[in-house]
Design an enzyme around this catalytic site. Structure first.
Site, PDB file in Angstrom:
ATOM      1  N   HIS A 103       1.136  -1.596   0.292  1.00  0.00           N
ATOM      2  CA  HIS A 103      -0.094  -0.276   0.053  1.00  0.00           C
ATOM      3  C   HIS A 103       1.037   1.022   0.292  1.00  0.00           C
ATOM      4  O   HIS A 103       0.669   2.343  -0.820  1.00  0.00           O
ATOM      5  CB  HIS A 103      -1.360  -0.205   1.093  1.00  0.00           C
ATOM      6  N   GLU A 104       1.521   0.878   1.131  1.00  0.00           N
ATOM      7  CA  GLU A 104       2.388   3.156   0.952  1.00  0.00           C
ATOM      8  C   GLU A 104       3.603   2.806  -0.487  1.00  0.00           C
ATOM      9  O   GLU A 104       4.044   3.878  -0.639  1.00  0.00           O
ATOM     10  CB  GLU A 104       3.442   2.626   2.709  1.00  0.00           C
ATOM     11  N   HIS A 161       1.704   4.971  -2.513  1.00  0.00           N
ATOM     12  CA  HIS A 161       2.094   6.469  -2.267  1.00  0.00           C
ATOM     13  C   HIS A 161       3.662   6.526  -3.291  1.00  0.00           C
ATOM     14  O   HIS A 161       3.597   7.868  -3.577  1.00  0.00           O
ATOM     15  CB  HIS A 161       1.355   6.284  -0.954  1.00  0.00           C
TER      16      HIS A 161
END
Length: 452
Positions: free
Chosen positions: A21-22, A25
């Site tokens: 997920h990170e 980003h």
């Protein structure tokens, strides 16, 4: 050992999902020219930090003390900790990027979770999935399946034209259409195909955490006659010559319909002579008579026993595809699961489905441990489902989540100017309250499942 496996599986699950997920980003932020100050797995105080020597930005990579999330901290003029900003970095701040770039950076996290689900489901299909065949047992009289004309041995090959390969696929397709009427394409044991209408109005999704909701409509997987798994030494069964591997066709003249009904038929004859009709694996039948033992049940009643551990054989199918087909099937599985999850969320909001179906970290940890013990394929499937759920959750338009920020950017695209900071501050408070409420509800459901 089981507790250790559960904790390790839970840690691996969280670690993979948060990292992916990170990374979404982080990667898109770098592509958009934003300077990333730190990347953290977990919140709170860092317990381990490192930097890549050849990284000109010297991004700090943290493993932090609270492992229930993560973050990517970007250079931003609105963050007091980033001030003062060097002149050469002013065009590398997050807030300096146009609304489309900010939108893509924020959306990348949950999108990466959805892409991970595609990869994991595709891997499972390439490895090969062993599942139950979509062949049904005889429906109970009065159930929707019986009223639809379904018969024992019918194979469900399609629902409303959608191909069905396995019983789990059948279950998902029916649950998705709960409350509706569907057209089943069935194939009988002699190969003929017919279409039948099945009413799903009685499909109760609130039972999903306790039992298979398909039982309510009479759709259960067909199994073999009860088979002898073990014969107790010195028991009436051993004395009568019953062998491991034999199937029970009838008890006291009553044809065997299911394992539970057969056991009940034996229990009705304590300390009596009963006749059993058996069939060996080669198909040869024989009948024998034995005298049952008499035991006291929990309610004090006498029940009959013969000293046999029974089981059933379930029809299975191995589903596997080549890499290209696996990628397609993984994508379809992710799409179908996403649509189903959104439908369930919508039904929870309008009260059609109980919020008891909401799960929290305790249930996730439990399932992680269970699937890890079952093997690679179940654990990968579980990881894919949790990654998909994380992606969907973060796309919901709730302030504090990625979806809340995306909602602000959509408004900005329409209005031509950002949402005011005062409104964002108020929405943030509402978002915190909503997230705290959902977290407490999920934990309450977890604890209830453990205690019940």
């Amino acid at each position: 050992m089981d507790l250790l496996t559960t904790l390790l599986a839970f840690a691996v699950t969280l670690g993979i999902l948060i990292t992916i997920h990170e990374l979404g980003h982080f990667w898109i932020a770098k592509k958009c020219g934003v300077k990333v100050l730190s990347f953290s797995i977990g919140f709170g105080k860092p317990i381990y930090t490192f930097r890549f020597k050849n990284d000109p930005d010297q991004t700090a990579w943290h493993v932090s003390s609270l492992p229930l999330g993560g973050y990517v901290r970007m250079l931003d003029e609105r963050d007091p900790k980033c001030l003062p900003i060097k002149e050469e970095d002013k065009l590398r701040t997050f807030n300096s990027k146009n609304v489309w770039q900010r939108f893509v950076i924020v959306a990348a996290g949950p999108i990466f979770n959805l892409l991970l689900a595609v990869v994991l489901f595709s891997s499972v299909f390439m490895i090969g999935v062993t599942d139950l065949q979509p062949v049904i047992a005889e429906p109970l009289v009065g159930t929707p399946a019986a009223e639809a004309g379904l018969q024992e041995g019918d194979r469900i090959v399609a629902i409303d034209g959608r191909k069905i390969d396995s019983f789990s696929g059948l279950r998902l397709a029916l649950i998705e259409r709960a409350g509706e009427q569907v057209t089943l394409t069935t194939e009988s044991e002699n190969g003929g195909q017919t279409e039948k209408q099945l009413d799903l109005a009685k499909l109760d999704l609130d039972k999903a955490d306790k039992q298979d909701p398909l039982n309510d409509i009479g759709v259960t997987v067909k199994s073999s006659n009860p088979v002898v798994r073990q014969v107790i030494e010195g028991s009436p069964a051993e004395k009568a010559g019953i062998k491991v591997g034999e199937y029970v066709l009838s008890v006291a003249g009553i044809p065997t319909k299911s394992l539970s009904s057969m056991i009940e038929d034996i229990r009705k004859h304590p300390d009596e002579d009963i006749q059993l009709t058996l069939q060996n694996p080669e198909g040869e039948e024989r009948s024998l008579t034995l005298h049952t033992l008499s035991e006291n049940a929990a309610n004090g009643a006498k029940i009959g026993k013969i000293g046999v551990a029974f089981g059933v054989n379930l029809p299975t199918v191995k589903i596997s595809y080549n890499p290209l087909q696996s990628l397609w099937e993984g994508t379809v599985k992710t799409w179908d699961s996403t649509v189903f999850s959104l439908k369930m969320i919508g039904k929870m909001l309008i009260g059609e489905v109980s919020v008891k179906n909401l799960s929290g970290p305790v249930t996730i940890a439990d399932y992680a441990g269970q699937t890890a013990r079952l093997g690679l394929e179940p654990f990968l499937s579980f990881l894919a489902l949790v990654s998909l759920s994380l992606g969907i959750l973060n796309l919901l338009p709730i302030p504090m989540l990625d979806g809340g920020h995306l909602m602000y950017y959509l408004v900005e695209m329409v209005r031509g100017k950002p949402v005011s900071e005062s409104f964002q501050l108020l929405a943030q408070k509402v978002g915190i309250a909503a997230l705290c409420g959902l977290t407490l509800l999920a934990l309450f459901n977890d604890i209830t499942r453990l205690l019940v």
